[in-house]
Scaffold this active site. Structure first.
Site: not given
Length: 936
Positions: A345, A677, A681
């Site tokens: 990410d 996070d 996800d």
């Protein structure tokens, strides 16, 4: 939203909560009717009680953790352990209770180590979980109340303000300048402006401006919304279900050890069967041959392997914990070392997740801003040594309208810069406070960045606000795209000061003039302003404009119409979420190690490409190395894996698309690690070979879905974890290469004796002594072996590569052959020169151990010669050798051990022969290592 259960009262009639009501596509009054509530008074308490009984508690279904029995049972799931347990039962049946006790002790030690590590990992994860219960402000029966978030029910009217966490899925009924951070759900890093407009039913979640979703955070403004979904029926709950449907992928180590153990088990059982049949062919008694076959199997089984695997992984876990990575599943430690691609990410991993002003522009010049994050450290300096065209402006200089500049500690040289900084800080609803060693923001991160920039410029905004309090404001809206505040003046002839900040084009529409470095006004140069804004935007920076004006006394109320064409432009603020300092170096280290790095984010592609370039990832949407979610949907399924392989940046992707990305990479043979996070996800974290979540900024759903939790949210920690994982695999391989020759030779020695009808050179109890003592005192010490040079300069192991390469298999066979030949020669020589059978067997046992000791130093590196390895690099190994030497002396010379293991004292000449044979074996291994250096 998904199908709901029938609700209480009128909504239990089937009129509502049947199918997907798509609340974002309905007017507010229809939502109120559908949920049978009141947009002003909320639900009555009796109705709340009925609905809670119907819909349950507003919380996500909790994942069931394995109990103690199940945790213990998982430790036995290994083919070698099955064989060991079978051997233990057979030896009990045959009356060999010492053998049974030793075998069961091996199994018990392995079980306890794995169980303790699993419990410790869960405890470490629990320590990261927030224990604070959130509350929500609601209207019930016309009264404002604060209730635990889990008590909310569909139809509740929830009131929100800046800093609140959204407790359920809400349809907005009214709002004022409401902005929400939805990054945890959608991946969008910038706060989203909300409104009540009715949207098409096909509008995706990320664009539903009239909805608030559970788990997101209000950064600015106020609002009220009707609860339309709670618990598992929220968008959060949908992702939770999606995550639960994903089956965790077996790790490469688990697969390889399973294949290796199965192959080894079959081979051992086959050898035992051959020995049994051969003995029968020689006319031996079946019972005696069965005992010999069991002895062969016990000797050939590497009893220490399960424990060595567990201990080596546990040591890797401890090392990774010191490097700020908490491991939840032991085998994942090694999987990181086999990782071929890391999908990370952007926000909070590559970047600091803290908006920072990087550049300022005024009509007089350009400025750089140093420092990062929300801390006050940093300065504002002219860009590239360029000086503004204005003179130093002393305290008391004038502005348009004749009033003096506030304060006397402002930056000299550019009055427009001073007013731009002051305007950005005064027209602002954010606040920053220190908490512990860091800074925490309440409100919009963009506004927080402007507060920090003003502080770096010496602007004393609190002094200004104390003397010039805010009288009124025009809040930011998605249609208006700017915010304006009116501040009272200390001068009676002055109607006050207006500050504006917002989108460059919209602020320019309000401006007729621009301020120069001396504080004077001139006609605004629109092309110059837009050119500066585009130049900053091309660098991936978000640009906001600031403007101000002095109102004459008696002016009417603040309005957008009253400001149009009367404002004076003061400057531009350019900001971004800065890349972490160590991110670029870590990306380069991963690439040097042959590990691909890809950025997967819900953010805009332009922002993602800019950050990717900053951390060393080549990304160009024109070249196809950057793809959006829309691009992915347009790619045919059969071409998706190839496109995913080629691209390095994926922007504006949904949770389902993240799953497709991971699946596409795995279909190309990749071992994929996924970091994240947010709630969005979680499914991909579960699907990936290694799921890595953020300990600080990560949501609880992401942590629960992951295998590893980073306590510092830093990409550099991932690179460190990959390095530790490679070292773990290296040390496991070293142990296997070291232990297999001994086990193989022990089995072959017994097999040869059976085939020849000769006396056994070593007994089953002596074999168990060798296996157990050397595995603990010698083999396990390899788990502490430090990382070898160049560990991160070689490509990752191919996922389909066997545990033992051909070169290592040849080495195992070579050492086994040397042990078999040396043992038979030494045994026959000792007997021929007058030694007793017990003494000859004692010499044979000591030869096995001596060869293992010499070979142990060679196995510290599979490619480098032993004399090039630092002799004191692994002090545990030296200690283990001393312990093993003491054990061998006790086995050879103490009456108790002589009685238990059928050994006898030997002379110095026998020891010389033992050491000589061990040295010859070591030299043979050194020659093989040099010849086959490239085969590893």
């Amino acid at each position: 939203m998904k199908t709901r259960q029938p609700g209480p009262s009128g909504i239990g009639t089937g009129r509502a909560y049947t199918g997907d009501p798509a609340h974002h596509g309905l007017p507010v009054h229809e939502v109120v009717l559908l949920l049978e509530t009141d947009a002003a008074r909320g639900l009555g308490q009796e109705e709340v009680v009925r609905r809670r009984a119907q819909f349950g508690v507003n919380e996500l279904p909790r994942s069931q953790r394995a109990g103690i029995v199940r945790k213990l049972g998982r430790q036995f799931n290994n083919p070698l352990v099955y064989v060991l347990l079978a051997a233990a039962m057979v030896t009990v049946f045959l009356g060999e209770f010492l053998d049974s006790a030793v075998i069961l002790a091996v199994v018990l030690v392995n079980t306890l180590i794995g169980f303790i590590q699993e419990v410790r990992a869960e405890a470490a994860l629990d320590a990261l979980h927030s224990l604070v219960r959130t509350h929500a402000a609601v209207m019930r029966g016309g009264e404002r109340k604060h209730v635990p978030s889990e008590d909310l029910v569909p139809g509740d009217l929830v009131l929100l303000e800046a800093g609140d966490k959204v407790p359920a899925d809400l349809r907005l009924v009214r709002l004022s300048a409401l902005r929400v951070d939805e990054s945890a759900l959608t991946g969008e890093s910038d706060p989203v402006a909300k409104d009540e407009v009715v949207l098409p039913q096909v509008t995706p979640v990320a664009d539903r401006r009239n909805m608030l979703y559970s788990g997101t955070l209000v950064t600015a403004g106020t609002g009220a919304g009707i609860v339309v979904a709670t618990g598992g029926e929220t968008e959060l709950g949908e992702i939770h279900r999606l995550m639960g449907a994903v089956r965790p992928v077996a790790t490469p180590l688990t697969l390889k050890l399973a294949r290796f153990s199965t192959t080894l088990t079959v081979a051992i059982l086959a050898l035992a069967a051959v020995a049994f049949l051969a003995g029968l062919a020689h006319g031996e008694r079946p019972g005696q041959m069965f005992t010999a076959a069991v002895a062969l199997a016990v000797g050939a089984i590497p009893e220490g392997l399960p424990a060595a695997v567990t201990v080596t992984l546990a040591i890797g876990v401890r090392r990774m914990a010191r490097r700020r990575a908490v491991v939840r599943r032991l085998p994942v430690v090694e999987t990181l070392g086999s990782t071929t691609v890391i999908c990370s990410d952007k926000t909070g991993t590559f970047t600091e997740n803290q908006m920072t002003i990087r550049a300022l522009w005024t009509p007089s010049g350009w400025y750089d801003v140093t420092g990062s994050g929300y801390g006050p450290e940093g300065h504002i300096t002219p860009s590239g040594g360029q000086q503004p065209d204005g003179r130093n402006v002393p305290a008391g200089a004038t502005r348009p309208g004749g009033a003096a500049l506030p304060g006397d500690a402002l930056l000299p040289g550019d009055a427009a810069l001073q007013w731009s900084l002051l305007g950005g800080a005064a027209c602002n609803d954010a606040s920053i406070r220190r908490e512990g060693s860091g800074w925490q923001v309440r409100g919009d991160p963009t506004e927080a960045a402007m507060l920090v920039a003003a502080g770096k410029g010496g602007i004393k905004v609190q002094d200004f606000l104390a003397a010039n309090p805010r009288q009124s404001e025009l809040p930011f809206t998605s249609e208006r795209q700017f915010m304006a505040t009116l501040h009272a003046s200390t001068l009676p002839q002055d109607g006050g000061t207006v500050f504006v900040k917002g989108a460059v084009e919209r602020v320019l529409e309000l401006c007729a003039h621009e301020m120069d470095g001396q504080g004077a006004g001139s006609l605004v140069r629109r092309h110059a302003v837009l050119g500066a804004a585009h130049a900053l935007a091309d660098k991936g920076l978000r640009v906001l404009a600031t403007a101000m004006m002095s109102l004459p006394a008696g002016s009417g109320p603040l309005s957008a119409t009253a400001l149009r064409g009367r404002m004076t432009l003061t400057g531009l603020h350019a900001m971004h979420d800065p890349p972490r300092e160590a991110a670029a170096a870590s990306v380069k280290a991963c690439q040097r190690a042959g590990v691909g790095v890809k950025m997967i984010t819900g953010d805009h592609v332009r922002t993602a490409v800019t950050v990717a370039a900053a951390v060393g990832l080549a990304a160009d949407s024109a070249a196809g190395t950057a793809l959006t979610g829309a691009d992915l949907d347009a790619i045919p399924a059969d071409r998706l894996p190839e496109a995913v392989e080629r691209a390095t940046v994926f922007a504006r992707v949904s949770p389902e698309q993240k799953l497709r990305l991971i699946d596409a990479l795995q279909s190309r043979g990749h071992v994929a690690a996924m970091t994240g996070d947010g709630v969005n996800d979680a499914p991909a974290l579960r699907q990936a070979n290694v799921g890595i979540s953020m300990g600080r900024s990560g949501t609880e759903v992401a942590k629960e879905a992951s295998d590893i939790v980073l306590t510092d949210d830093d990409f550099a920690t991932i690179e460190a974890a990959v390095e530790e994982g490679r070292n773990v695999f290296d040390n496991l391989t070293k142990f296997i290469v070291w232990t297999l020759p001994t086990n193989m030779a022990e089995g072959l020695v017994i097999l040869v004796a059976i085939l020849l009808g000769a006396t056994l050179p070593i007994l089953p109890t002596q074999i168990l002594w060798i296996n157990m003592t050397t595995a603990v005192a010698l083999g396990l010490m390899l788990a502490f072996e430090p990382k070898e040079p160049g560990l991160m300069s070689r490509p990752p192991r191919p996922p389909d590569r066997p545990l033992l390469t051909w070169a290592l298999t040849v080495r195992v066979l070579l050492v086994s052959a040397l042990l078999v030949a040396g043992t038979w020669w030494l045994f026959e020589h000792e007997v021929a020169t007058g030694a007793s059978v017990a003494q000859a067997r004692t010499s044979a046992v000591n030869l096995f151990v001596a060869v293992e000791v010499f070979y142990l130093f060679s196995c510290r590196s599979l490619t480098r010669p032993a004399w090039r390895i630092h002799p004191f690099g692994n002090r545990w190994l030296l200690l283990g050798v001393l312990v093993q030497a003491g054990g061998q002396l006790a086995l050879t010379y103490t009456p108790l051990m002589n009685g238990l293991f059928h050994t006898a004292p030997i002379g110095a000449d026998a020891w010389l022969r033992i050491l000589g044979l061990a040295l010859l074996a070591s030299l043979a291994v050194a020659v093989d290592k040099r010849l086959r250096r490239r085969g590893f």
